[in-house]
Design a protein around this motif. Sequence first.
Motif, PDB file in Angstrom:
ATOM      1  N   GLU A 172       0.818  -1.205   0.000  1.00 55.26           N
ATOM      2  CA  GLU A 172       0.000   0.000   0.000  1.00 55.26           C
ATOM      3  C   GLU A 172       0.854   1.258   0.000  1.00 55.26           C
ATOM      4  O   GLU A 172       0.413   2.323  -0.432  1.00 55.26           O
ATOM      5  CB  GLU A 172      -0.935   0.007   1.211  1.00 55.26           C
ATOM      6  N   ARG A 173       2.058   1.156   0.485  1.00 56.94           N
ATOM      7  CA  ARG A 173       2.943   2.316   0.536  1.00 56.94           C
ATOM      8  C   ARG A 173       4.292   1.937  -0.071  1.00 56.94           C
ATOM      9  O   ARG A 173       4.635   0.763  -0.172  1.00 56.94           O
ATOM     10  CB  ARG A 173       3.145   2.772   1.987  1.00 56.94           C
ATOM     11  N   GLU A 174       5.038   2.945  -0.444  1.00 57.29           N
ATOM     12  CA  GLU A 174       6.383   2.701  -0.949  1.00 57.29           C
ATOM     13  C   GLU A 174       7.300   2.282   0.195  1.00 57.29           C
ATOM     14  O   GLU A 174       7.270   2.869   1.277  1.00 57.29           O
ATOM     15  CB  GLU A 174       6.926   3.956  -1.633  1.00 57.29           C
ATOM     16  N   LEU A 175       8.090   1.261  -0.039  1.00 56.24           N
ATOM     17  CA  LEU A 175       8.943   0.699   0.994  1.00 56.24           C
ATOM     18  C   LEU A 175      10.218   1.526   1.156  1.00 56.24           C
ATOM     19  O   LEU A 175      10.694   2.161   0.209  1.00 56.24           O
ATOM     20  CB  LEU A 175       9.294  -0.749   0.640  1.00 56.24           C
ATOM     21  N   ASP A 176      10.757   1.476   2.366  1.00 57.05           N
ATOM     22  CA  ASP A 176      11.937   2.261   2.697  1.00 57.05           C
ATOM     23  C   ASP A 176      13.199   1.435   2.454  1.00 57.05           C
ATOM     24  O   ASP A 176      13.507   0.515   3.217  1.00 57.05           O
ATOM     25  CB  ASP A 176      11.872   2.705   4.162  1.00 57.05           C
ATOM     26  N   TYR A 177      13.916   1.742   1.388  1.00 63.98           N
ATOM     27  CA  TYR A 177      15.189   1.077   1.093  1.00 63.98           C
ATOM     28  C   TYR A 177      15.949   1.910   0.071  1.00 63.98           C
ATOM     29  O   TYR A 177      15.358   2.683  -0.671  1.00 63.98           O
ATOM     30  CB  TYR A 177      14.974  -0.339   0.553  1.00 63.98           C
ATOM     31  N   HIS A 178      17.260   1.727   0.046  1.00 63.91           N
ATOM     32  CA  HIS A 178      18.082   2.387  -0.957  1.00 63.91           C
ATOM     33  C   HIS A 178      18.223   1.445  -2.148  1.00 63.91           C
ATOM     34  O   HIS A 178      18.343   0.231  -1.974  1.00 63.91           O
ATOM     35  CB  HIS A 178      19.461   2.731  -0.382  1.00 63.91           C
ATOM     36  N   HIS A 179      18.256   2.007  -3.352  1.00 64.00           N
ATOM     37  CA  HIS A 179      18.275   1.142  -4.536  1.00 64.00           C
ATOM     38  C   HIS A 179      19.575   0.361  -4.682  1.00 64.00           C
ATOM     39  O   HIS A 179      19.643  -0.577  -5.469  1.00 64.00           O
ATOM     40  CB  HIS A 179      17.997   1.957  -5.802  1.00 64.00           C
ATOM     41  N   ARG A 180      20.604   0.699  -3.904  1.00 57.91           N
ATOM     42  CA  ARG A 180      21.850  -0.074  -3.925  1.00 57.91           C
ATOM     43  C   ARG A 180      22.016  -0.958  -2.688  1.00 57.91           C
ATOM     44  O   ARG A 180      23.033  -1.641  -2.559  1.00 57.91           O
ATOM     45  CB  ARG A 180      23.050   0.869  -4.062  1.00 57.91           C
ATOM     46  N   ASP A 181      21.041  -0.959  -1.781  1.00 62.63           N
ATOM     47  CA  ASP A 181      21.114  -1.764  -0.551  1.00 62.63           C
ATOM     48  C   ASP A 181      20.496  -3.136  -0.816  1.00 62.63           C
ATOM     49  O   ASP A 181      19.335  -3.395  -0.472  1.00 62.63           O
ATOM     50  CB  ASP A 181      20.392  -1.044   0.588  1.00 62.63           C
ATOM     51  N   VAL A 182      21.269  -4.023  -1.408  1.00 60.93           N
ATOM     52  CA  VAL A 182      20.766  -5.344  -1.802  1.00 60.93           C
ATOM     53  C   VAL A 182      20.349  -6.193  -0.598  1.00 60.93           C
ATOM     54  O   VAL A 182      19.300  -6.853  -0.640  1.00 60.93           O
ATOM     55  CB  VAL A 182      21.801  -6.076  -2.684  1.00 60.93           C
TER      56      VAL A 182
END
Length: 411
Positions: free
Chosen positions: A223-233
């Motif tokens: 339902e919401r955008e998740l909190d993560y960095h696009h380089r944090d695999v």
Amino acid sequence: MRILVSGASVAGPVLAHWLTRYGFSVTVVERAPAPRRTGGHAVDLFRPAMDISEKMGVLPYIEERATDTRRLTVHQEGSSRRPVRADLSKIFGAASERHVEIMRDELSEIYYDATRDDVEYVFGDSITAISPAGEVRFEHAPPRRFDLVVGADGLHSNVRRLVFGAESGFSAFIGAYLGVLSLPNASDVDGELLMHVGVGRTVGMYGAQHLGEARALFLFRSERELDYHHRDVPRQKDLLRGAFAGMHAEVDRWLDELDRTPAFYFDSITQLRMDTWSRGRVTLVGDAGYCPGAAVGGSTSLAVLGAYVLAGELARADGDHERAFPAYERAMAEHVRGSRAVALSAAKTLIPTSRLGVRGLAQGVRLISALPAGPSRALLRLTTKSGRLYDSVRVEDYAPTPGAAPARPST
């Protein structure tokens, strides 16, 4: 006339091919250190992309690398019902009369191999600044001047950021995420797609004999955008585990490969909605300008079509971007709107929001597979937007060029 293209995945090499055919001098810059030859997920090429690939002389090599996925088995999460088994080729045939499925990185390799002798490729570098006069600065290479610059560098386009601003100003999250990983083909899956479908989450595993491994593709709602960095695999893998925990023992085994997989991809399913894809000497093509939604909107076929149309309009305008760029946008606008609508519809179908939706997906697959080709195609056209979109696109002939000689097979 010198044209710089940023991105060497799909749209970039296709654009470079046609620009070169029309007499332009093309340089392609790619952040990756070398052409990508492993990983990725299966993508669909529908009629327009097939027609363009045939014009390029590479269609035989694409067909040789096709996944050839013919069978589909659907398990419904939490249901005691027997799995639904279906003829997948009939389902694809109902959506488009001309279609092939291929791994994205293998497709990229084929397009690259078709252009590498005629196009300057610069790997391991990226653009840091673009002046209104066409002066381009790079991370590593010395500055150079180009007449035009094209961003073909995907959803998270560097060119778009430099020229148009932050991605957040143009992106629209459609409420879902995509994850892909490579894993051993322990089940010896060849030509079959195994799916587990539940409320808010769907996963499929498939393989092809020439791959030597399998791929698992995960789709889930949020339902919401998740909190993560696009380089944090590591964080992305944890999010994927959490979204599919307890779905099925088979799915758990696929998730166990997250710590060992040689290739992993994770991203939101996002649409780009821009009023224009062009500014001055710069324009965007493919996902960089009009991503309809990864895995659900036919973005690969749209990227191939957009690259072909952009090159054709530049040739028609004798390189005058003030005429070519608006013509390109006009020619692509309807296709982009249609692909966005398809993506929203496909996401709702592939990731059901209710138990009724799960059963409806399984029963729809069974019905289309059971019907003869004609009625199944008519049913899909009545119930989805995708069946009306792909086969309605006609590829225009632009400036005459020498006959397309078959490109070298990719190695």
